[in-house]
Design a protein around this motif. Structure first.
Motif, short mmCIF file in Angstrom:
data_model
loop_
_atom_site.label_atom_id
_atom_site.label_comp_id
_atom_site.label_asym_id
_atom_site.label_seq_id
_atom_site.Cartn_x
_atom_site.Cartn_y
_atom_site.Cartn_z
N UNK A 191 45.61 44.15 30.94
CA UNK A 191 44.90 44.97 31.93
C UNK A 191 45.38 44.70 33.35
N UNK A 192 45.56 45.77 34.12
CA UNK A 192 45.87 45.68 35.54
C UNK A 192 44.85 46.51 36.31
N UNK A 193 44.53 46.08 37.53
CA UNK A 193 43.55 46.77 38.37
C UNK A 193 44.24 47.23 39.66
N UNK A 194 44.03 48.50 40.02
CA UNK A 194 44.70 49.08 41.18
C UNK A 194 43.72 49.81 42.08
N UNK A 195 43.91 49.66 43.39
CA UNK A 195 43.19 50.49 44.36
C UNK A 195 44.16 50.87 45.47
N UNK A 196 44.22 52.16 45.77
CA UNK A 196 45.06 52.64 46.87
C UNK A 196 44.18 52.79 48.11
N UNK A 227 36.49 41.25 45.37
CA UNK A 227 35.19 40.87 44.80
C UNK A 227 35.00 41.49 43.42
N UNK A 228 35.39 42.76 43.27
CA UNK A 228 35.30 43.43 41.98
C UNK A 228 36.22 42.76 40.95
N UNK A 229 37.43 42.45 41.36
CA UNK A 229 38.38 41.80 40.46
C UNK A 229 37.89 40.42 40.04
N UNK A 230 37.32 39.67 41.00
CA UNK A 230 36.77 38.35 40.68
C UNK A 230 35.63 38.47 39.67
N UNK A 236 44.79 37.18 39.36
CA UNK A 236 45.38 37.57 40.66
C UNK A 236 46.69 38.33 40.54
N UNK A 237 47.54 37.95 39.58
CA UNK A 237 48.84 38.61 39.44
C UNK A 237 48.73 40.02 38.85
N UNK A 238 47.52 40.40 38.42
CA UNK A 238 47.32 41.74 37.85
C UNK A 238 46.43 42.60 38.75
N UNK A 239 46.31 42.19 40.01
CA UNK A 239 45.57 42.97 41.00
C UNK A 239 46.57 43.64 41.93
N UNK A 240 46.34 44.92 42.22
CA UNK A 240 47.30 45.67 43.03
C UNK A 240 46.53 46.50 44.06
N UNK A 257 55.06 48.86 36.72
CA UNK A 257 54.39 47.94 35.79
C UNK A 257 54.60 48.32 34.32
N UNK A 258 55.32 49.42 34.08
CA UNK A 258 55.58 49.90 32.72
C UNK A 258 54.26 50.12 31.97
N UNK A 259 53.38 50.90 32.60
CA UNK A 259 52.03 51.15 32.08
C UNK A 259 52.06 52.19 30.96
N UNK A 260 51.28 51.94 29.92
CA UNK A 260 51.17 52.88 28.79
C UNK A 260 49.93 53.76 28.87
N UNK A 261 48.88 53.29 29.53
CA UNK A 261 47.64 54.06 29.63
C UNK A 261 46.99 53.82 30.98
N UNK A 262 46.55 54.88 31.60
CA UNK A 262 45.91 54.85 32.91
C UNK A 262 44.45 55.24 32.74
N UNK A 263 43.54 54.44 33.30
CA UNK A 263 42.10 54.70 33.19
C UNK A 263 41.58 55.13 34.55
N UNK A 264 40.93 56.32 34.59
CA UNK A 264 40.44 56.87 35.85
C UNK A 264 39.09 57.56 35.64
#
Length: 308
Positions: A191-196, A227-230, A236-240, A257-264
């Motif tokens: 799992x990776x977490x992203x916020x733009x 705070x959400x990621x914590x 930490x290495x999977x937070x973007x 990140x060579x992602x296979x599935x995006x959750x939105x």
């Protein structure tokens, strides 16, 4: 017990190479879920030599042929241990009836092949994928033709920017993470977490802002993301946390990140400031990978089933 109990695969064509069917069967095999295949029949008028509508007999004949083909496709998998059923819809308003059908069935997830749609196409009509996301108050997964059967890397796109309704926003973000966790647990995926985020408004309002002030603003925007990621145990290495327009940032990170599935999130929950739904629809219309679209109503209550 797996993460899913009942999956629905939605087919618009009888395609033995359907990525959605492949994904649905793979998830069922991992979770022990049943799979129901629903075929949406659309009459074919390409063979007509004159400009005229198909009559009732033509449509009935085509529909019966469609049903035989669909049944034959599903029978290929009846030797497996998966509980597999099939049905089809033939209706004038197939979209509305399909959404009603799915809503009554209440599957854990609807899985469908992605349909690429241009910006012009979205402007002058509502694509089926977008109509499904808006109409079905659950979890929908749209799978491109080249997708692998089981996703190995999953990216969750959240919005942690300032909101007038922070509690609603926080619950929505947690719901997205829960939905992603369910898929990740079932697939043993990363799992990776992203916020733009954007500072464009800052520069527009004051061209004399200092670099220190910009960094302070960025830190203030990043604090709720961290705070959400914590709270959710994201390494930490999977937070973007990346500056830029959401669609562009998401596409870039899917590739990097060579992602296979995006959750939105699907539709903007009442009180959220940003048009999350529009971003999701733009990505589903030209998907960089599989997209798991989570409706706010299910995000409020989503909890993964415990795994053995």
């Amino acid at each position: 017990m797996g993460q899913y109990r009942h999956l629905l695969v939605l087919l618009t064509e009888v395609d033995p190479h359907s990525a959605a069917l492949r994904r649905g069967l793979a998830l069922a095999q991992l979770s022990g879920a049943s799979v129901h295949v629903l075929g949406l029949f659309t009459p074919n008028q390409q063979h007509l030599l004159r400009e005229e509508r198909l009559n009732v007999a033509d449509i009935t004949r085509q529909y019966e042929h469609y049903r035989v083909q669909l049944k034959g496709l599903i029978e290929r998998y009846h030797g497996s241990a998966i509980a597999l059923t099939v049905d089809s819809l033939n209706a004038e308003d197939v979209r509305s009836q399909a959404i009603d059908y799915i809503s009554e069935l209440r599957p854990d997830m609807v899985i469908k092949d992605s349909e690429a749609v241009s910006a012009w196409g979205r402007l002058f009509g509502i694509p089926l994928d977008c109509a499904l996301m808006r109409g079905f108050k659950g979890v929908s997964q749209f799978v491109p033709a080249a997708a692998i059967a089981v996703p190995r890397r999953i990216l969750i796109a959240v919005d942690t920017a300032f909101s007038e309704t922070p509690d609603i926003q926080a619950r929505f973000n947690r719901g997205l993470i829960r939905a992603a966790q369910a898929l990740a647990l079932q697939c043993d995926a990363q799992l990776h977490l992203l916020s733009a985020y954007s500072l464009a408004g800052v520069f527009a309002s004051d061209m004399n802002v200092t670099q220190v002030w910009i960094e302070e603003m960025r830190d203030a925007l990043q604090a709720p993301f961290e705070a959400l990621a914590d709270a959710e145990g994201v390494a930490p290495q999977r937070r973007h946390f990346i500056e830029g327009r959401p669609v562009q940032v998401i596409r870039e990170q899917v590739a990097v990140l060579d992602i296979d599935a995006l959750v939105m999130g699907v539709v903007q929950p009442k009180g959220l400031d940003k048009l999350l739904g529009d971003t999701t629809e733009r990505l589903v219309s030209r998907p960089p990978c599989s997209v798991l679209a989570v409706h706010p109503q299910v995000a409020e209550t989503w909890e993964p089933w415990p795994c053995n």
